[in-house]
Scaffold this motif. Structure first.
Motif, PDB file in Angstrom:
ATOM      1  N   TYR A  93      22.267  32.705  45.759  1.00  0.00           N
ATOM      2  CA  TYR A  93      23.367  31.779  46.064  1.00  0.00           C
ATOM      3  C   TYR A  93      24.498  31.934  45.047  1.00  0.00           C
ATOM      4  O   TYR A  93      25.684  31.938  45.415  1.00  0.00           O
ATOM      5  N   GLU A  94      24.149  32.059  43.776  1.00  0.00           N
ATOM      6  CA  GLU A  94      25.180  32.216  42.750  1.00  0.00           C
ATOM      7  C   GLU A  94      25.920  33.541  42.910  1.00  0.00           C
ATOM      8  O   GLU A  94      27.135  33.608  42.702  1.00  0.00           O
ATOM      9  N   VAL A  95      25.210  34.589  43.293  1.00  0.00           N
ATOM     10  CA  VAL A  95      25.865  35.873  43.573  1.00  0.00           C
ATOM     11  C   VAL A  95      26.863  35.702  44.714  1.00  0.00           C
ATOM     12  O   VAL A  95      28.024  36.134  44.616  1.00  0.00           O
ATOM     13  N   LEU A  96      26.413  35.078  45.784  1.00  0.00           N
ATOM     14  CA  LEU A  96      27.263  34.956  46.966  1.00  0.00           C
ATOM     15  C   LEU A  96      28.474  34.061  46.689  1.00  0.00           C
ATOM     16  O   LEU A  96      29.600  34.355  47.127  1.00  0.00           O
ATOM     17  N   ALA A  97      28.263  32.966  45.975  1.00  0.00           N
ATOM     18  CA  ALA A  97      29.380  32.085  45.638  1.00  0.00           C
ATOM     19  C   ALA A  97      30.409  32.806  44.786  1.00  0.00           C
ATOM     20  O   ALA A  97      31.622  32.623  44.961  1.00  0.00           O
ATOM     21  N   GLN A  98      29.945  33.658  43.867  1.00  0.00           N
ATOM     22  CA  GLN A  98      30.876  34.414  43.036  1.00  0.00           C
ATOM     23  C   GLN A  98      31.641  35.439  43.864  1.00  0.00           C
ATOM     24  O   GLN A  98      32.851  35.639  43.662  1.00  0.00           O
ATOM     25  N   VAL A  99      30.964  36.075  44.805  1.00  0.00           N
ATOM     26  CA  VAL A  99      31.644  37.026  45.690  1.00  0.00           C
ATOM     27  C   VAL A  99      32.757  36.321  46.453  1.00  0.00           C
ATOM     28  O   VAL A  99      33.903  36.800  46.510  1.00  0.00           O
ATOM     29  N   GLN A 100      32.454  35.159  47.048  1.00  0.00           N
ATOM     30  CA  GLN A 100      33.480  34.474  47.822  1.00  0.00           C
ATOM     31  C   GLN A 100      34.639  34.019  46.941  1.00  0.00           C
ATOM     32  O   GLN A 100      35.811  34.115  47.322  1.00  0.00           O
ATOM     33  N   GLN A 101      34.335  33.536  45.744  1.00  0.00           N
ATOM     34  CA  GLN A 101      35.403  33.121  44.830  1.00  0.00           C
ATOM     35  C   GLN A 101      36.301  34.300  44.477  1.00  0.00           C
ATOM     36  O   GLN A 101      37.538  34.167  44.454  1.00  0.00           O
ATOM     37  N   ASP A 102      35.694  35.451  44.228  1.00  0.00           N
ATOM     38  CA  ASP A 102      36.483  36.653  43.922  1.00  0.00           C
ATOM     39  C   ASP A 102      37.386  37.023  45.104  1.00  0.00           C
ATOM     40  O   ASP A 102      38.541  37.412  44.905  1.00  0.00           O
ATOM     41  N   LEU A 103      36.850  36.921  46.313  1.00  0.00           N
ATOM     42  CA  LEU A 103      37.648  37.263  47.492  1.00  0.00           C
ATOM     43  C   LEU A 103      38.843  36.331  47.636  1.00  0.00           C
ATOM     44  O   LEU A 103      39.950  36.767  47.982  1.00  0.00           O
ATOM     45  N   MET A 104      38.637  35.043  47.398  1.00  0.00           N
ATOM     46  CA  MET A 104      39.745  34.093  47.481  1.00  0.00           C
ATOM     47  C   MET A 104      40.823  34.425  46.453  1.00  0.00           C
ATOM     48  O   MET A 104      42.023  34.290  46.718  1.00  0.00           O
ATOM     49  N   GLU A 105      40.406  34.878  45.286  1.00  0.00           N
ATOM     50  CA  GLU A 105      41.354  35.158  44.214  1.00  0.00           C
ATOM     51  C   GLU A 105      42.169  36.428  44.456  1.00  0.00           C
ATOM     52  O   GLU A 105      43.308  36.533  43.997  1.00  0.00           O
ATOM     53  N   VAL A 106      41.593  37.396  45.178  1.00  0.00           N
ATOM     54  CA  VAL A 106      42.320  38.661  45.390  1.00  0.00           C
ATOM     55  C   VAL A 106      43.095  38.684  46.697  1.00  0.00           C
ATOM     56  O   VAL A 106      43.862  39.620  46.944  1.00  0.00           O
ATOM     57  N   LEU A 107      42.907  37.653  47.543  1.00  0.00           N
ATOM     58  CA  LEU A 107      43.631  37.611  48.813  1.00  0.00           C
ATOM     59  C   LEU A 107      45.123  37.817  48.599  1.00  0.00           C
ATOM     60  O   LEU A 107      45.723  37.220  47.700  1.00  0.00           O
ATOM     61  N   LEU A 108      45.732  38.657  49.422  1.00  0.00           N
ATOM     62  CA  LEU A 108      47.165  38.961  49.443  1.00  0.00           C
ATOM     63  C   LEU A 108      47.612  39.870  48.305  1.00  0.00           C
ATOM     64  O   LEU A 108      48.766  40.285  48.267  1.00  0.00           O
ATOM     65  N   LYS A 109      46.716  40.188  47.397  1.00  0.00           N
ATOM     66  CA  LYS A 109      47.079  41.101  46.316  1.00  0.00           C
ATOM     67  C   LYS A 109      46.838  42.533  46.760  1.00  0.00           C
ATOM     68  O   LYS A 109      46.193  42.803  47.772  1.00  0.00           O
ATOM     69  N   THR A 110      47.376  43.484  46.014  1.00  0.00           N
ATOM     70  CA  THR A 110      47.224  44.901  46.350  1.00  0.00           C
ATOM     71  C   THR A 110      45.752  45.246  46.518  1.00  0.00           C
ATOM     72  O   THR A 110      44.925  44.927  45.665  1.00  0.00           O
ATOM     73  N   GLY A 111      45.439  45.874  47.646  1.00  0.00           N
ATOM     74  CA  GLY A 111      44.059  46.212  47.950  1.00  0.00           C
ATOM     75  C   GLY A 111      43.332  45.146  48.744  1.00  0.00           C
ATOM     76  O   GLY A 111      42.181  45.370  49.150  1.00  0.00           O
ATOM     77  N   ALA A 112      43.959  44.005  48.962  1.00  0.00           N
ATOM     78  CA  ALA A 112      43.347  42.937  49.761  1.00  0.00           C
ATOM     79  C   ALA A 112      44.425  42.246  50.583  1.00  0.00           C
ATOM     80  O   ALA A 112      44.463  41.022  50.689  1.00  0.00           O
ATOM     81  N   GLU A 113      45.297  43.030  51.185  1.00  0.00           N
ATOM     82  CA  GLU A 113      46.419  42.490  51.951  1.00  0.00           C
ATOM     83  C   GLU A 113      46.116  42.408  53.441  1.00  0.00           C
ATOM     84  O   GLU A 113      46.914  41.863  54.206  1.00  0.00           O
ATOM     85  N   THR A 114      44.993  42.963  53.863  1.00  0.00           N
ATOM     86  CA  THR A 114      44.557  42.880  55.249  1.00  0.00           C
ATOM     87  C   THR A 114      43.107  42.429  55.285  1.00  0.00           C
ATOM     88  O   THR A 114      42.381  42.509  54.273  1.00  0.00           O
ATOM     89  N   LEU A 115      42.660  41.974  56.436  1.00  0.00           N
ATOM     90  CA  LEU A 115      41.265  41.548  56.548  1.00  0.00           C
ATOM     91  C   LEU A 115      40.310  42.724  56.402  1.00  0.00           C
ATOM     92  O   LEU A 115      39.212  42.571  55.857  1.00  0.00           O
ATOM     93  N   ASP A 116      40.712  43.893  56.881  1.00  0.00           N
ATOM     94  CA  ASP A 116      39.856  45.078  56.714  1.00  0.00           C
ATOM     95  C   ASP A 116      39.724  45.459  55.241  1.00  0.00           C
ATOM     96  O   ASP A 116      38.635  45.837  54.781  1.00  0.00           O
ATOM     97  N   GLN A 117      40.824  45.364  54.504  1.00  0.00           N
ATOM     98  CA  GLN A 117      40.742  45.645  53.070  1.00  0.00           C
ATOM     99  C   GLN A 117      39.848  44.621  52.374  1.00  0.00           C
ATOM    100  O   GLN A 117      39.081  44.965  51.462  1.00  0.00           O
ATOM    101  N   LEU A 118      39.931  43.372  52.815  1.00  0.00           N
ATOM    102  CA  LEU A 118      39.096  42.335  52.223  1.00  0.00           C
ATOM    103  C   LEU A 118      37.619  42.619  52.477  1.00  0.00           C
ATOM    104  O   LEU A 118      36.767  42.351  51.616  1.00  0.00           O
ATOM    105  N   PHE A 119      37.312  43.191  53.634  1.00  0.00           N
ATOM    106  CA  PHE A 119      35.927  43.580  53.934  1.00  0.00           C
ATOM    107  C   PHE A 119      35.445  44.647  52.954  1.00  0.00           C
ATOM    108  O   PHE A 119      34.314  44.576  52.444  1.00  0.00           O
ATOM    109  N   ASP A 120      36.293  45.629  52.684  1.00  0.00           N
ATOM    110  CA  ASP A 120      35.914  46.678  51.717  1.00  0.00           C
ATOM    111  C   ASP A 120      35.652  46.076  50.344  1.00  0.00           C
ATOM    112  O   ASP A 120      34.697  46.468  49.650  1.00  0.00           O
TER     113      ASP A 120
END
Length: 546
Positions: free
Chosen positions: A388-415
């Motif tokens: 659970y702690e791993v998964l929560a950290q993954v989601q928090q990281d994704l929220m933080e990188v949204l719209l930044k270089t390398g995470a500007e599309t949903l497909d990039q966010l998947f990667d």
């Protein structure tokens, strides 16, 4: 910026309606004029005007559609004057005005012209007709219907909740537009069994269309149109039309002017960017679902069945104002959570198991989509806590990188998700050391083989024809939902982790300043808060009507 997004921005700047800035003086009124100096309250005015229309229509009708006298006017759906607890004056659906629906239709016609001509200057393709059918009633057995749900594209453009209805939009070479709603007429006998219909006479005023007609007259109308406009471009989603008689009518009358073009991708280009009214609806549906899941978590305990937890989240959603759940929920106890689309929901949840609940509700035609995973007894075991702690950290990281270089599309966010899952699971010893980034991402994908996101709106998997490789822009709403699923049969992880499945899913809005708003932030997910909520007596703000 992708071609689709450039087109959307061009349309938004060319048509004020798409920016949802309305000039009421430019919108055709279908109502009679009322002297406001001496007029009664607005709801009374509306009913007087509509009653006069019915009386005028029935004076020349050999068989009046309904008795008038002192009887109340009835409609085929809630309106502000009949359901003031649901709708404000001027609204056709919750939060959405008649003018907004008119603006959407104008925008679709502009998109259709641009899609064919490119620059809108080709004189050979200046006449268009767009045909959008409603849903029809479906039956589970003889005379026993399923709950009716309107076709999303039809609802987006018309605001009409009635079945067996067709919307046509036309534009000619001079830019003149006409909108017609083909509906079922008033029928006293049918309405005795199935409830009121709005009827043809009242439809232009209620829905803000130019004219209305009996749906039985559609074939004659289309036939006349095909002869009058032989080179017109006809837009009709033949494969997506579930009204067989309408599909046959269009085939019989309009295919002579060439192949039919589906308008669905054009409608999706509009729907993927939410208006302010739609954003308020998304906030509301997410608030209701968040409160319902919180209450369900709070009241869960070992020995309950998945079905009982399903019933709780459904009940709390409806009590909070939702029309119904947005989709069959996943309520998966124990190893059932490793089945991504598990919807049997019929097993007992044992002490020591976690529950993965993927549920959302529909409010005013708009859907929420949330997933939470919690221990049924109120305490995560050590393996459960680690994941659970791993998964929560993954989601928090994704929220933080949204719209930044390398995470500007949903497909990039998947990667990014695959790489993050691989990295953190490597740190806790579930993935071997020494892998290169590409191999690490592949290893992460084996633990989460689904996409991290999809668009969200009127449908749960909204605007499916919009690519997830386009840049995210303000007005888009989507999910962020990493998961970890470890089958009981996997032999490459320690035995204590086998049979565990977890997902955390939230709904996110891109705001005008390109920041994000987590629409489901009220749904508890912090590990300690989850544990303290389960079985507690604390009063929750749940949004329930009391």
């Amino acid at each position: 910026m992708s071609l689709i997004i450039r087109k959307i921005h061009r349309i938004r700047t060319q048509i004020p309606a798409i920016s949802y800035i309305f000039d009421s003086t430019k919108i055709r009124s279908c109502s009679s004029k009322v002297n406001t100096a001496t007029s009664p309250p607005k709801d009374v005015q509306i009913n007087l005007i509509r009653r006069q229309k019915l009386e005028n229509a029935t004076e020349t009708s050999p068989t009046p559609s309904r008795p008038l006298g002192n009887a109340l006017i009835s409609y085929g759906q809630p309106l502000p004057e009949t359901h003031p607890h649901l709708l404000q004056p001027g609204q056709l659906l919750p939060e959405v005005s008649v003018q907004e629906f008119q603006a959407r239709r104008k925008a679709l016609l502009r998109l259709a012209r641009n899609a064919i001509t490119g620059d809108g200057k080709d004189r050979n393709f200046k006449e268009h007709m767009i045909i959008i059918p409603s849903s029809g009633k479906k039956y589970m057995s003889d005379k026993i219907p399923y709950v009716f749900r309107q076709n999303s594209d039809f609802l987006y453009l018309s605001g009409c909740l009635e079945p067996d209805t067709v919307l046509t939009l036309e534009i000619d070479s001079d830019g003149n537009e006409q909108c017609t709603l083909f509906m079922r007429p008033k029928d006293k006998h049918a309405e005795l069994w199935d409830g009121p219909r709005t009827g043809i006479e009242l439809a232009p005023d209620v829905f803000g269309v130019d004219q209305a007609a009996n749906v039985a007259d559609l074939k004659n109308y289309l036939t006349r149109y095909s002869f009058a406009h032989p080179s017109a471009v006809v837009w009709f989603d033949e494969m997506g039309c579930y009204l067989g008689d309408i599909r046959k009518t269009v085939d019989d009358t309009l295919t002579r002017s060439g192949a039919l073009r589906s308008p669905v991708s054009l409608v999706h280009q509009l729907r993927v960017i939410k208006s302010p009214a739609e954003i308020e609806l998304m906030r509301k549906t997410c608030q209701i679902a968040s409160a319902a899941i919180n209450r369900t978590i709070q009241e869960s305990k070992p020995g309950q069945t998945e079905h009982q937890l399903f019933a709780k989240v459904d009940f709390f959603s409806r009590m909070g104002g939702a029309n119904h759940l947005a989709y069959p929920p996943v309520v998966a106890g124990g190893s059932n959570a490793t089945v991504i689309h598990y919807i049997n929901n019929n097993q007992v949840v044992r002490d020591g198991d976690m529950v993965l609940m993927d549920a959302g509700c529909e409010y005013g035609g708009y859907s929420s989509d949330i997933t939470r995973t919690w221990p049924i007894n109120g305490t995560y075991t050590e393996p459960q806590r680690v994941l659970y702690e791993v998964l929560a950290q993954v989601q928090q990281d994704l929220m933080e990188v949204l719209l930044k270089t390398g995470a500007e599309t949903l497909d990039q966010l998947f990667d990014v998700m695959c790489l993050k899952i691989g990295k953190y699971l490597q740190e806790v010893g579930l993935i071997p050391k020494g892998l290169q980034p590409m191999d690490l991402a592949r290893a992460g994908y084996r633990f989460c083989p689904h996409h991290v996101s999809h668009y969200l709106g009127m449908d749960v998997h909204d605007t499916s024809l919009i690519s997830r490789s386009i840049s995210m822009i303000p007005g888009m709403v989507f999910t962020v939902e990493p998961g970890i699923y470890i089958s009981q049969n996997r032999q490459d992880v320690p035995v204590e982790f086998r049979g565990l499945g977890l997902r955390i899913e939230d709904d996110v809005l891109i705001k005008p300043d390109r920041t994000i708003e987590i629409l489901t932030k009220a749904c508890v997910k912090d590990l300690r808060q989850v544990e303290s909520l389960i079985g507690s007596e604390a009063a929750l703000f749940d949004g329930l009507d009391r």
